[in-house]
Design an enzyme around this catalytic site. Structure first.
Site, PDB file in Angstrom:
ATOM      1  N   THR A   1       0.838  -1.203   0.000  1.00 49.65           N
ATOM      2  CA  THR A   1       0.000   0.000   0.000  1.00 49.65           C
ATOM      3  C   THR A   1       0.868   1.246   0.000  1.00 49.65           C
ATOM      4  O   THR A   1       1.988   1.239   0.513  1.00 49.65           O
ATOM      5  CB  THR A   1      -0.931   0.047   1.240  1.00 49.65           C
ATOM      6  OG1 THR A   1      -1.871   1.118   1.068  1.00 49.65           O
ATOM      7  CG2 THR A   1      -0.180   0.287   2.537  1.00 49.65           C
ATOM      8  N   ASN A   2       0.321   2.307  -0.576  1.00 50.13           N
ATOM      9  CA  ASN A   2       0.953   3.620  -0.455  1.00 50.13           C
ATOM     10  C   ASN A   2       0.134   4.498   0.483  1.00 50.13           C
ATOM     11  O   ASN A   2       0.397   5.687   0.617  1.00 50.13           O
ATOM     12  CB  ASN A   2       1.059   4.288  -1.839  1.00 50.13           C
ATOM     13  CG  ASN A   2       2.151   3.645  -2.681  1.00 50.13           C
ATOM     14  OD1 ASN A   2       3.275   3.474  -2.214  1.00 50.13           O
ATOM     15  ND2 ASN A   2       1.828   3.257  -3.902  1.00 50.13           N
TER      16      ASN A   2
ATOM     17  N   LYS B   1      -3.587   3.404   6.247  1.00 50.50           N
ATOM     18  CA  LYS B   1      -3.766   1.948   6.318  1.00 50.50           C
ATOM     19  C   LYS B   1      -2.550   1.287   6.962  1.00 50.50           C
ATOM     20  O   LYS B   1      -2.696   0.359   7.746  1.00 50.50           O
ATOM     21  CB  LYS B   1      -3.924   1.356   4.916  1.00 50.50           C
ATOM     22  CG  LYS B   1      -5.291   1.498   4.320  1.00 50.50           C
ATOM     23  CD  LYS B   1      -5.338   0.626   3.080  1.00 50.50           C
ATOM     24  CE  LYS B   1      -6.635   0.787   2.338  1.00 50.50           C
ATOM     25  NZ  LYS B   1      -6.655  -0.023   1.114  1.00 50.50           N
TER      26      LYS B   1
ATOM     27  N   ASP C   1      -8.086  -4.482   0.107  1.00 53.49           N
ATOM     28  CA  ASP C   1      -8.934  -3.570  -0.647  1.00 53.49           C
ATOM     29  C   ASP C   1     -10.267  -3.502   0.066  1.00 53.49           C
ATOM     30  O   ASP C   1     -10.777  -4.517   0.540  1.00 53.49           O
ATOM     31  CB  ASP C   1      -9.108  -4.045  -2.092  1.00 53.49           C
ATOM     32  CG  ASP C   1      -9.551  -2.896  -2.981  1.00 53.49           C
ATOM     33  OD1 ASP C   1      -8.755  -1.961  -3.179  1.00 53.49           O
ATOM     34  OD2 ASP C   1     -10.706  -2.908  -3.458  1.00 53.49           O
ATOM     35  N   THR C   2     -10.780  -2.281   0.173  1.00 55.74           N
ATOM     36  CA  THR C   2     -11.996  -2.064   0.959  1.00 55.74           C
ATOM     37  C   THR C   2     -13.070  -1.391   0.127  1.00 55.74           C
ATOM     38  O   THR C   2     -12.765  -0.545  -0.707  1.00 55.74           O
ATOM     39  CB  THR C   2     -11.649  -1.161   2.170  1.00 55.74           C
ATOM     40  OG1 THR C   2     -10.765  -1.881   3.025  1.00 55.74           O
ATOM     41  CG2 THR C   2     -12.880  -0.779   2.959  1.00 55.74           C
TER      42      THR C   2
ATOM     43  N   PHE D   1      -9.812   7.765   8.820  1.00 55.42           N
ATOM     44  CA  PHE D   1      -9.645   8.310   7.472  1.00 55.42           C
ATOM     45  C   PHE D   1     -10.840   7.894   6.616  1.00 55.42           C
ATOM     46  O   PHE D   1     -11.732   7.187   7.082  1.00 55.42           O
ATOM     47  CB  PHE D   1      -8.322   7.830   6.854  1.00 55.42           C
ATOM     48  CG  PHE D   1      -8.261   6.340   6.605  1.00 55.42           C
ATOM     49  CD1 PHE D   1      -8.026   5.454   7.633  1.00 55.42           C
ATOM     50  CD2 PHE D   1      -8.455   5.823   5.327  1.00 55.42           C
ATOM     51  CE1 PHE D   1      -7.980   4.083   7.415  1.00 55.42           C
ATOM     52  CE2 PHE D   1      -8.403   4.451   5.086  1.00 55.42           C
ATOM     53  CZ  PHE D   1      -8.167   3.582   6.139  1.00 55.42           C
ATOM     54  N   GLY D   2     -10.826   8.364   5.365  1.00 57.42           N
ATOM     55  CA  GLY D   2     -11.851   7.946   4.409  1.00 57.42           C
ATOM     56  C   GLY D   2     -13.257   8.274   4.880  1.00 57.42           C
ATOM     57  O   GLY D   2     -13.567   9.411   5.250  1.00 57.42           O
TER      58      GLY D   2
ATOM     59  N   LYS E   1     -11.899   1.116  17.094  1.00 57.94           N
ATOM     60  CA  LYS E   1     -12.197   0.918  15.660  1.00 57.94           C
ATOM     61  C   LYS E   1     -11.606  -0.415  15.187  1.00 57.94           C
ATOM     62  O   LYS E   1     -12.287  -1.214  14.557  1.00 57.94           O
ATOM     63  CB  LYS E   1     -11.639   2.069  14.802  1.00 57.94           C
ATOM     64  CG  LYS E   1     -11.849   1.794  13.311  1.00 57.94           C
ATOM     65  CD  LYS E   1     -11.195   2.745  12.332  1.00 57.94           C
ATOM     66  CE  LYS E   1     -11.377   2.222  10.907  1.00 57.94           C
ATOM     67  NZ  LYS E   1     -10.677   2.974   9.870  1.00 57.94           N
TER      68      LYS E   1
ATOM     69  N   ARG F   1     -11.298  -4.221   8.517  1.00 57.65           N
ATOM     70  CA  ARG F   1      -9.863  -4.509   8.348  1.00 57.65           C
ATOM     71  C   ARG F   1      -9.341  -5.321   9.531  1.00 57.65           C
ATOM     72  O   ARG F   1      -8.587  -6.271   9.356  1.00 57.65           O
ATOM     73  CB  ARG F   1      -9.082  -3.194   8.193  1.00 57.65           C
ATOM     74  CG  ARG F   1      -7.600  -3.389   7.890  1.00 57.65           C
ATOM     75  CD  ARG F   1      -6.926  -2.102   7.439  1.00 57.65           C
ATOM     76  NE  ARG F   1      -7.508  -1.580   6.224  1.00 57.65           N
ATOM     77  CZ  ARG F   1      -8.371  -0.557   6.187  1.00 57.65           C
ATOM     78  NH1 ARG F   1      -8.694   0.096   7.280  1.00 57.65           N
ATOM     79  NH2 ARG F   1      -8.893  -0.178   5.048  1.00 57.65           N
TER      80      ARG F   1
HETATM   81  P1  IMP Z   1      -8.974   1.089  -0.964  1.00 57.83           P
HETATM   82  O1  IMP Z   1      -9.034  -0.143  -0.171  1.00 57.83           O
HETATM   83  O2  IMP Z   1      -7.660   1.776  -0.797  1.00 57.83           O
HETATM   84  O3  IMP Z   1      -9.339   0.909  -2.410  1.00 57.83           O
HETATM   85  O4  IMP Z   1     -10.011   2.083  -0.284  1.00 57.83           O
HETATM   86  C1  IMP Z   1     -11.222   2.450  -0.885  1.00 57.83           C
HETATM   87  C2  IMP Z   1     -11.775   3.683  -0.251  1.00 57.83           C
HETATM   88  O5  IMP Z   1     -12.375   3.345   0.971  1.00 57.83           O
HETATM   89  C3  IMP Z   1     -10.794   4.819   0.028  1.00 57.83           C
HETATM   90  O6  IMP Z   1     -11.440   6.046  -0.256  1.00 57.83           O
HETATM   91  C4  IMP Z   1     -10.540   4.731   1.481  1.00 57.83           C
HETATM   92  O7  IMP Z   1     -10.312   5.961   2.051  1.00 57.83           O
HETATM   93  C5  IMP Z   1     -11.847   4.136   1.988  1.00 57.83           C
HETATM   94  N1  IMP Z   1     -11.543   3.297   3.132  1.00 57.83           N
HETATM   95  C6  IMP Z   1     -10.767   2.192   3.157  1.00 57.83           C
HETATM   96  N2  IMP Z   1     -10.691   1.703   4.407  1.00 57.83           N
HETATM   97  C7  IMP Z   1     -11.435   2.529   5.174  1.00 57.83           C
HETATM   98  C8  IMP Z   1     -11.709   2.557   6.564  1.00 57.83           C
HETATM   99  O8  IMP Z   1     -11.240   1.731   7.370  1.00 57.83           O
HETATM  100  N3  IMP Z   1     -12.506   3.552   6.980  1.00 57.83           N
HETATM  101  C9  IMP Z   1     -13.025   4.497   6.157  1.00 57.83           C
HETATM  102  N4  IMP Z   1     -12.781   4.533   4.851  1.00 57.83           N
HETATM  103  C10 IMP Z   1     -11.983   3.547   4.369  1.00 57.83           C
END
Ligand code: IMP
Length: 193
Positions: free
Chosen positions: A8-9, A13, A69-70, A149-150, A172, A178
Site C-alpha cells: 500500500t501507499n 492503512k 482492498d476495501t 480516514f476515508g 475501531k 480490516r
Molecule cells: P482502498 O481499499 O484503498 O481501495 O479504499 C477504498 C476507499 O475506501 C478509500 O477512499 C478509502 O479511504 C476508503 N476506506 C478504506 N478503508 C477505510 C476505513 O477503514 N474507513 C473508512 N474509509 C476507508
C-alpha cells in the site's frame, strides 16, 4: 517472526495495520524496501483488487506480502460506492469530496444501512490466500469525529453511538472490517508455523 511486505501507499492503512498486528508479525512498508511504485488497482471486485495489488508486489520483490482492498456498500445506493469507494467523487478527489457525495445521495433517505467489506490477499511462499472482514452499520446524517480516514466520519458501526472517526484506534480496530480480516490472516499464519 514472519515478515510481510504490505502493498500500500496509504499511510493511514499502514499505521492501522501495524496497530492491529502489534508484535504478531513484522509489517514492512514499501518505503522500508525503497520501492516507489504505482500499484495497479483495476479490477471490478475488492477481492480482485486485493489479489492484483499483492501479486504486483510479489512479482516486483519476490517477498512474502499482502494487500487489502476495501469497499463501502450502502444498501439504499444498491451497494455503491463499493469497489469504487476510493474515487467515488471523481479522479483525484479527496476523502471529504467522497463523504460529501455519499451524504448528498442519501439526503432524505431514511434507510441508511451500510457495510464496510475488506478483502486481504496474502502471498506466502508463493501461494495465495484470501481473507474477508465485514462490519455492518449505518451512514450518519453529518460527519463527526476527526480520527481515522476515508468514510470514517460518517460510518457508525452497529450497536455504537460513535462513528469510527470518534473512536480511539483500538476500538475501531476491534470492530472494523480490516481488523477482522487481519485477525483471520494472523490466525492462518499461526497455523502455518
Ligand atoms: P482502498 O481499499 O484503498 O481501495 O479504499 C477504498 C476507499 O475506501 C478509500 O477512499 C478509502 O479511504 C476508503 N476506506 C478504506 N478503508 C477505510 C476505513 O477503514 N474507513 C473508512 N474509509 C476507508
Amino acid at each position: 517472526m514472519i515478515s510481510l511486505v504490505f502493498a500500500t501507499n496509504n499511510l493511514h492503512k499502514l499505521r492501522e495495520i501495524r496497530e492491529i498486528t502489534g508484535n504478531a508479525i513484522s509489517v514492512v512498508s514499501l518505503g522500508d524496501i525503497g520501492l516507489d511504485a504505482e500499484i495497479p488497482e483495476t479490477q471490478d471486485t475488492i477481492e480482485g483488487n486485493a489479489r492484483q495489488k499483492a501479486r504486483f508486489i510479489f512479482e516486483q520483490t519476490g517477498m512474502d506480502c499482502f494487500a487489502d482492498d476495501t469497499g463501502l456498500e450502502i444498501l439504499a445506493l444498491n451497494g455503491r460506492p463499493g469497489v469504487y469507494s476510493a474515487r467515488y467523487a471523481g479522479e483525484g478527489c479527496s476523502f471529504t469530496d467522497n463523504v460529501k457525495k455519499v451524504l448528498e445521495e442519501l439526503q432524505g433517505i431514511e434507510d441508511r444501512r451500510a457495510s464496510f467489506r475488506c478483502a486481504i490477499c496474502l502471498v506466502y511462499k508463493g501461494n495465495e490466500y484470501l481473507f474477508e472482514g465485514r462490519v455492518d452499520g449505518d451512514i450518519t446524517i453529518a460527519p463527526s469525529g476527526t480520527d481515522g480516514f476515508g468514510y470514517d466520519p460518517v460510518f457508525r458501526p452497529e450497536g455504537m453511538k460513535e462513528t469510527f472517526a470518534q473512536m480511539p484506534a483500538y476500538l475501531k480496530n476491534g470492530l472494523s472490517h480490516r481488523g477482522r480480516a487481519v485477525h483471520k490472516m494472523l490466525q492462518y499464519l499461526s497455523m502455518l508455523q
